[in-house]
Design an enzyme around this catalytic site. Structure first.
Site, PDB file in Angstrom:
ATOM      1  N   GLY A 177       0.740  -1.165   0.036  1.00 28.11           N
ATOM      2  CA  GLY A 177      -0.118  -0.007  -0.078  1.00 28.11           C
ATOM      3  C   GLY A 177       0.858   1.252   0.145  1.00 28.11           C
ATOM      4  O   GLY A 177       1.938   1.043   0.383  1.00 28.11           O
ATOM      5  N   ASN A 178       0.342   2.301  -0.305  1.00 30.85           N
ATOM      6  CA  ASN A 178       1.114   3.775  -0.474  1.00 30.85           C
ATOM      7  C   ASN A 178      -0.128   4.817  -0.385  1.00 30.85           C
ATOM      8  O   ASN A 178      -1.101   4.914  -1.033  1.00 30.85           O
ATOM      9  CB  ASN A 178       1.989   3.915  -1.706  1.00 30.85           C
ATOM     10  N   SER A 224       9.509   2.856  -2.305  1.00 28.48           N
ATOM     11  CA  SER A 224       9.009   1.477  -2.703  1.00 28.48           C
ATOM     12  C   SER A 224       9.778   0.548  -1.865  1.00 28.48           C
ATOM     13  O   SER A 224      10.843   0.327  -1.549  1.00 28.48           O
ATOM     14  CB  SER A 224       9.432   1.005  -4.242  1.00 28.48           C
ATOM     15  N   GLY A 225       8.782  -0.563  -1.245  1.00 25.43           N
ATOM     16  CA  GLY A 225       9.260  -1.731  -0.663  1.00 25.43           C
ATOM     17  C   GLY A 225       9.573  -1.531   0.630  1.00 25.43           C
ATOM     18  O   GLY A 225      10.442  -2.427   1.266  1.00 25.43           O
ATOM     19  N   SER A 282       7.277   4.498  -4.711  1.00 25.45           N
ATOM     20  CA  SER A 282       6.425   3.655  -4.664  1.00 25.45           C
ATOM     21  C   SER A 282       6.273   3.294  -6.416  1.00 25.45           C
ATOM     22  O   SER A 282       6.519   4.162  -7.121  1.00 25.45           O
ATOM     23  CB  SER A 282       4.964   3.912  -4.249  1.00 25.45           C
ATOM     24  N   ASP A 293       3.813   2.567  -8.017  1.00 31.34           N
ATOM     25  CA  ASP A 293       2.641   3.143  -8.339  1.00 31.34           C
ATOM     26  C   ASP A 293       2.595   4.367  -8.516  1.00 31.34           C
ATOM     27  O   ASP A 293       1.601   5.141  -8.872  1.00 31.34           O
ATOM     28  CB  ASP A 293       1.563   2.474  -7.489  1.00 31.34           C
ATOM     29  N   HIS A 318      -3.221   3.739  -2.196  1.00 33.44           N
ATOM     30  CA  HIS A 318      -3.613   2.487  -2.880  1.00 33.44           C
ATOM     31  C   HIS A 318      -3.327   1.549  -1.934  1.00 33.44           C
ATOM     32  O   HIS A 318      -2.402   1.623  -1.114  1.00 33.44           O
ATOM     33  CB  HIS A 318      -2.717   2.503  -4.102  1.00 33.44           C
ATOM     34  N   HIS A 366      -4.117  -3.007  -0.995  1.00 30.29           N
ATOM     35  CA  HIS A 366      -4.720  -4.334  -1.376  1.00 30.29           C
ATOM     36  C   HIS A 366      -5.583  -4.890  -0.329  1.00 30.29           C
ATOM     37  O   HIS A 366      -5.204  -6.227  -0.072  1.00 30.29           O
ATOM     38  CB  HIS A 366      -3.332  -5.312  -1.848  1.00 30.29           C
ATOM     39  N   ASP A 425     -23.881   6.793   2.832  1.00 33.07           N
ATOM     40  CA  ASP A 425     -23.388   7.878   3.538  1.00 33.07           C
ATOM     41  C   ASP A 425     -22.161   8.369   2.978  1.00 33.07           C
ATOM     42  O   ASP A 425     -21.779   9.386   3.092  1.00 33.07           O
ATOM     43  CB  ASP A 425     -22.764   7.330   4.797  1.00 33.07           C
ATOM     44  N   HIS A 469      -6.980  -5.974  -9.894  1.00 28.65           N
ATOM     45  CA  HIS A 469      -5.800  -5.292  -9.139  1.00 28.65           C
ATOM     46  C   HIS A 469      -6.237  -5.239  -7.726  1.00 28.65           C
ATOM     47  O   HIS A 469      -6.426  -6.032  -6.918  1.00 28.65           O
ATOM     48  CB  HIS A 469      -5.218  -4.145  -9.802  1.00 28.65           C
ATOM     49  N   TYR A 497     -24.419  16.226   9.556  1.00 26.14           N
ATOM     50  CA  TYR A 497     -23.548  15.440  10.005  1.00 26.14           C
ATOM     51  C   TYR A 497     -22.250  16.349  10.290  1.00 26.14           C
ATOM     52  O   TYR A 497     -21.846  16.851   9.441  1.00 26.14           O
ATOM     53  CB  TYR A 497     -23.672  14.105   9.004  1.00 26.14           C
TER      54      TYR A 497
END
Lengths: 231, 231, 231, 231
Positions: free
Chosen positions: B28-29, B45-46, B74, B76, B95, B97, B120, B171, B229
């Site tokens: 994720g990022n 990245s990583g 990243s 992405d 992003h 997973h 909502d 994806h 709200y």
């Protein structure tokens, strides 16, 4: 010779299993190899993770014989020994009964490649080795489990360097890697991929596999010669 | 120019992902934009979340070129760059997973609007963009992913200011918002909505969508001109 | 008059929701009534649980008008007000979007009574009130939600003192009780009962309901005149 | 006579239930027997785990009569008493409403033996005792529950020393063992086996049971005369 380094590495790697939620009680084990010495360090059998320490790790050779250590090694030790003996480039092995991966193993099904999370790690379905025949089971069971794993990859023309995870039918997953950390990482990956594939089929019964172009792209961006993932 | 402010914001936002249970390892990022400077800060990245710090964030321009930072951004990053370039009013992108949202993406299905939790936040099904064609995949993949996301909204006549979440087929989810905090919030919302929709279909196979009057009411009480709200 | 006592009680009860895993972000609220003063204390709208404190609770009368407090009360306040006005013997109300109970509400299904965990708390299926008609939705929505809940019980000849939990169709659960602690307890119970019923139907599609004799026995050993559960 | 030793053991064992995620609120209890004294220590009824202490445990004889203790014992006490009276070699009993095992009990189904995780502990399906007839329910219910459990094993020619776990139809699991620790261990095992079997059937609807040779092998390597699991 004290094998201190692999004992500590095996201890650290074993302790990651409960931290990652991959084991209940003692249902799992990690080993770390020392190729020069021709031995590996593995978790003692049936000892709770909360009572582990580096000095409790057992040192075993590639025939599964204990070289050093007061405790009995994991009951899966011979499976580890066979894999270290035949697969020269692996540095660590993990066995767990993690819930979702084990459910696929019990269903005796390969885990289909449904998405890029899977393709980031593997270009094929996660293979499920068939249960052994009765003679192998009655014989040297854990030794034969190692061969069952190797033969499954061979029959499918898969390399253990490309495919670092497998399900043993009716049993549970085994994973490996160049290091024990990578093997532990793979144990968490196969559990997550198993969970996602289960949910995917529940959401869409006739779900198609990921198409080849996406499989290639995701695997190569992480593992190919021009990979651009990680540092 | 130090970009200190967006580095810190990106660090804080990235650290929310593991806290919310939305990422395994580095899957994720989050990025945070500085519109005046024409750059955004993104996770390297990583790099494991436990090893992140504000100074490790990478500064990238809207063409995906690194402007500052010792680490590779990243993988992405180009998807983020495309979205920042074309969507002027977003301040952050996420992003992940995350498990349930990714399962819907793998099933290549929109998430149907079944209840007020969904309404909502969104008056339509969570869109699932089709997987790209093979040429786009082989080409500038992450760049094209950005266009795939934009085109999916365009084809459905949806505005990125109304719909702040999408699934990329095969994806995983992308979410965004006026701020990075809102984008992270949306990442948790799409995961929960995905989980509820999965359970809803399991409990009732032929479940109808939420009716229009309830969709309007719930969305407008939170987002309309007379919203009541929040503070 | 400071209403300090119900503010503190409402704060403590609200803080139990995230501790019990029943809310994501601000998707839930608890109120506590002071019958003598004719008011209740309720969570402010859209304020994260980590930022709550007793003095942020809002004091509201049974017509839904704010009596004291700098913040806007929960957007579900009028539903609470209607229930306090008409149900004299309740002391607290809880609304959540807990995952499994909400999935049943989205499926617009009552939760069938399949086992003794359910019967320990309730002798009937957990009722699911039908979604409101469009006029009620367009009108005073949260006020009407209170009547939808009361009418559902009336139509089924159920008493709010016997049945302390309901699903509002397409929306989510509401629970109540003689105290706010009991209402929170019921919010956790309906979520667990919803989860178990979902799993039960997955394990056995044609599962029969619990038989009457077991329903009676379990409910009465906990709630009957000769109850022998608890101290 | 203070029964201090079994009170402390019962306290420690009870506290493992929430730590293992096996109970919500007070939905569970553990007892520990003192064979010489002919009594057991059991959790008091309806007392939250956070308020337990060794001195709150209740001492009860094998007819279910309280021998010592200010609090009322668990409402399931008579079931424990019957089992201790008839099964001479058990040292502890656990009752929970753990989610997955309870769902199987509600479905009134045995848990099929699908894999080695199950076979490591049990060579047969986890039995599900039929719900009692109405007379037994109206009579001395918890006492009869003990006989329902014993009769289920008898009818299937199973020994309580081989099979240390059962589901009571429509109700929930009971487990036992030579020690209370083993009984708690079995409570976690039956929950995990229940979860895996549920997932296995979801992944493969027509899944066959584990074959005999694997059942034997796994059970015997852990429990047989030549067992090689543990220390």
């Amino acid at each position: 010779m004290s094998y201190q380094s692999i004992k500590e590495a095996a201890y650290e790697a074993n302790m990651q299993l409960p931290a990652l939620g991959l084991v209940l009680f003692t249902f799992g084990n990690v080993s770390v190899v020392d190729r020069q010495a021709g031995v590996f360090a593995i978790k003692p059998s049936g000892v709770p993770y909360t009572q582990l320490s580096p000095d409790k790790m057992v040192i075993v050779d590639f025939d599964g014989q204990t070289v050093e250590g007061a405790l009995r090694p994991s009951s899966d030790t011979k499976t580890h020994a066979v894999l270290y003996k035949h697969w020269e480039h692996i540095g660590g092995i993990v066995h767990t009964h993690s819930t979702y991966a084990t459910a696929w193993a019990q269903a005796q099904r390969d885990i289909p490649i449904y998405g890029t999370t899977h393709a980031d790690h593997l270009t094929v379905d996660v293979p499920c080795a068939a249960p052994m025949n009765d003679e192998m089971i009655k014989g040297n069971y854990e030794h034969e489990t190692g061969f069952q794993i190797m033969n499954c990859l061979k029959e499918r023309s898969l390399s253990y360097e490309d495919v670092e995870m497998i399900l043993v039918g009716n049993h549970a997953p085994f994973t490996w890697g160049k290091t024990a950390d990578k093997a532990v990482y793979n144990a968490a990956v196969v559990e997550e991929v198993a969970r996602m594939a289960y949910l995917t089929e529940s959401i869409r019964a006739d779900c198609p596999r990921l198409k080849d172009s996406l499989i290639r792209k995701h695997f190569e961006r992480k593992h190919g010669p021009d990979s651009y993932y990680g540092q």
